[in-house]
Design a protein around this motif. Structure first.
Motif, mmCIF file in Angstrom:
data_model
loop_
_atom_site.group_PDB
_atom_site.id
_atom_site.type_symbol
_atom_site.label_atom_id
_atom_site.label_comp_id
_atom_site.label_asym_id
_atom_site.label_seq_id
_atom_site.Cartn_x
_atom_site.Cartn_y
_atom_site.Cartn_z
ATOM 1 N N SER A 113 1.012 -1.023 -0.117
ATOM 2 C CA SER A 113 -0.157 0.231 0.096
ATOM 3 C C SER A 113 0.378 1.572 0.457
ATOM 4 N N GLY A 114 1.738 1.313 1.091
ATOM 5 C CA GLY A 114 2.797 2.456 0.928
ATOM 6 C C GLY A 114 4.173 2.433 0.747
ATOM 7 N N VAL A 115 4.906 1.066 -0.169
ATOM 8 C CA VAL A 115 5.902 0.353 -0.187
ATOM 9 C C VAL A 115 7.345 1.669 0.008
ATOM 10 N N ASP A 116 6.545 2.012 -1.108
ATOM 11 C CA ASP A 116 7.768 3.513 -0.757
ATOM 12 C C ASP A 116 7.667 4.452 0.276
ATOM 13 N N ARG A 117 6.593 5.155 -0.059
ATOM 14 C CA ARG A 117 6.582 5.795 1.435
ATOM 15 C C ARG A 117 6.600 5.524 2.513
ATOM 16 N N PHE A 118 6.727 4.674 3.084
ATOM 17 C CA PHE A 118 6.267 4.128 4.613
ATOM 18 C C PHE A 118 7.379 3.014 4.670
ATOM 19 N N ASP A 119 7.152 1.692 4.296
ATOM 20 C CA ASP A 119 7.221 0.652 4.887
ATOM 21 C C ASP A 119 9.101 0.898 3.957
ATOM 22 N N ARG A 125 16.084 1.285 7.522
ATOM 23 C CA ARG A 125 16.813 1.664 8.571
ATOM 24 C C ARG A 125 16.561 -0.163 9.371
ATOM 25 N N ASP A 126 15.794 -0.762 9.214
ATOM 26 C CA ASP A 126 15.897 -2.073 10.538
ATOM 27 C C ASP A 126 16.963 -3.281 9.929
ATOM 28 N N MET A 127 15.716 -3.071 8.403
ATOM 29 C CA MET A 127 16.864 -4.188 7.979
ATOM 30 C C MET A 127 17.260 -4.008 6.491
ATOM 31 N N PRO A 128 18.516 -3.499 6.585
ATOM 32 C CA PRO A 128 18.411 -3.006 4.699
ATOM 33 C C PRO A 128 19.493 -3.837 3.826
ATOM 34 N N ASP A 129 19.000 -5.636 4.266
ATOM 35 C CA ASP A 129 19.102 -6.522 3.545
ATOM 36 C C ASP A 129 18.133 -6.574 2.907
ATOM 37 N N VAL A 130 17.127 -6.605 3.410
ATOM 38 C CA VAL A 130 15.661 -6.380 2.526
ATOM 39 C C VAL A 130 14.960 -4.962 1.994
ATOM 40 N N GLY A 131 15.901 -4.058 2.182
ATOM 41 C CA GLY A 131 14.949 -2.818 2.522
ATOM 42 C C GLY A 131 15.354 -2.223 0.704
ATOM 43 N N ALA A 132 16.852 -2.596 0.710
ATOM 44 C CA ALA A 132 16.994 -2.047 -1.179
ATOM 45 C C ALA A 132 18.106 -2.588 -1.951
ATOM 46 N N PRO A 133 18.738 -3.896 -2.067
ATOM 47 C CA PRO A 133 18.866 -4.360 -3.394
ATOM 48 C C PRO A 133 17.576 -5.139 -3.902
ATOM 49 N N ARG A 134 17.858 -5.705 -5.228
ATOM 50 C CA ARG A 134 17.114 -5.137 -6.111
ATOM 51 C C ARG A 134 15.656 -5.492 -6.174
ATOM 52 N N ARG A 135 15.485 -4.149 -5.751
ATOM 53 C CA ARG A 135 14.253 -3.569 -5.486
ATOM 54 C C ARG A 135 13.836 -2.321 -6.381
ATOM 55 N N ASP A 136 14.320 -2.599 -7.551
ATOM 56 C CA ASP A 136 14.256 -1.029 -8.333
ATOM 57 C C ASP A 136 12.583 -0.992 -8.795
ATOM 58 N N ARG A 137 11.744 -1.880 -8.464
ATOM 59 C CA ARG A 137 10.766 -1.851 -9.438
ATOM 60 C C ARG A 137 9.480 -2.160 -8.134
ATOM 61 N N SER A 138 8.296 -0.736 -7.928
ATOM 62 C CA SER A 138 7.851 -0.522 -7.200
ATOM 63 C C SER A 138 6.540 -0.852 -7.871
ATOM 64 N N LEU A 139 5.715 -1.766 -7.131
ATOM 65 C CA LEU A 139 4.276 -1.256 -7.186
ATOM 66 C C LEU A 139 3.054 -0.475 -6.359
ATOM 67 N N GLY A 140 3.288 0.334 -6.292
ATOM 68 C CA GLY A 140 2.561 1.401 -4.893
ATOM 69 C C GLY A 140 0.633 0.961 -4.936
ATOM 70 N N LEU A 141 0.353 0.496 -4.375
ATOM 71 C CA LEU A 141 -0.886 0.408 -4.258
ATOM 72 C C LEU A 141 -1.544 1.702 -4.445
ATOM 73 N N TRP A 142 -1.457 2.100 -3.504
ATOM 74 C CA TRP A 142 -1.732 3.918 -2.643
ATOM 75 C C TRP A 142 -2.251 4.853 -3.863
ATOM 76 N N SER A 143 -0.975 4.555 -5.090
ATOM 77 C CA SER A 143 -1.118 5.637 -5.636
ATOM 78 C C SER A 143 -1.815 4.939 -6.818
ATOM 79 N N SER A 144 -2.523 3.856 -6.775
ATOM 80 C CA SER A 144 -3.261 2.917 -7.912
ATOM 81 C C SER A 144 -4.591 4.216 -7.840
ATOM 82 N N ARG A 145 -5.024 3.445 -6.104
ATOM 83 C CA ARG A 145 -6.364 4.454 -5.279
ATOM 84 C C ARG A 145 -6.456 5.567 -5.492
ATOM 85 N N ARG A 146 -5.453 6.505 -4.911
ATOM 86 C CA ARG A 146 -5.873 8.062 -5.389
ATOM 87 C C ARG A 146 -6.278 8.264 -6.914
#
Length: 190
Positions: A113-119, A125-146
């Motif tokens: 829902s808010g994967v880029d702006r919140f999650d 910050r807390d799980m850098p191996d999860v947040g940054a690498p290989r994840r350059d294509r985001s599908l932010g569902l909040w934006s679609s709703r808005r």
């Protein structure tokens, strides 16, 4: 040369102590799905215990950092009880979530829902191996709703998306269903 397209999507949701940048992660949910079919391959979640949250020795300390709306929401959905019972640390979640993601090499789309702006900022910050690498294509569902709402097309919204369960895995399932809804709505064959 163009980047290879993702074969999988990681649907991520976090439940936290609030909505600000200092929020503590209480629960993380993850679904890995085939991007073409949106069929889930892995579904998992983790609840972080009070012993695993830096600077919060007791449940009272932790609750004191929360907005009253968040306190009430997590009282109603049972998350506080699970946080109190859990022995999992944020480092445990980081390691286990990173291990799941490593099973899916190559580009990986990330949805929520808010994967880029919140999650993502909290993951970075807390799980850098999860947040940054290989994840350059985001599908932010909040934006679609808005976008649908701004266009006066609330009829395109999927029922239930504005009142999620506020539990990480349940929200991930809702986001995956919403992703399928948008795919079927926007890419419907003539």
């Amino acid at each position: 040369m163009s980047k290879p397209l993702p074969q999988h999507v990681a649907v991520i949701d976090l439940e936290t102590t609030g909505l600000g940048p200092d929020a503590m992660i209480l629960e993380a949910g993850l679904i890995i799905a085939d991007l073409a079919t949106l069929d889930p391959i892995v579904e998992t979640s983790w609840v972080v215990g009070t012993n695993g949250l830096i600077g919060h020795a007791t449940m009272a300390d932790l609750r004191a950092t929360c907005d009253p709306v968040v306190q009430d929401m997590h009282d109603r959905n049972g998350l506080w009880r699970e946080v109190q019972a859990s022995t999992v640390t944020i480092d445990d979640v980081h390691a286990q979530m990173a291990d799941v993601l490593r099973r899916f090499p190559g580009p990986l789309a990330v949805a929520g829902s808010g994967v880029d702006r919140f999650d993502r900022p909290l993951l970075n910050r807390d799980m850098p191996d999860v947040g940054a690498p290989r994840r350059d294509r985001s599908l932010g569902l909040w934006s679609s709703r808005r976008l649908a709402s701004l266009a006066g097309r609330d009829d395109l919204l999927m029922a239930g998306t504005l009142d999620p369960p506020h539990r990480a895995l349940g929200d991930c399932r809702l986001h995956l269903a919403e992703l399928a809804h948008w795919r079927d709505t926007l890419v419907a064959e003539p």
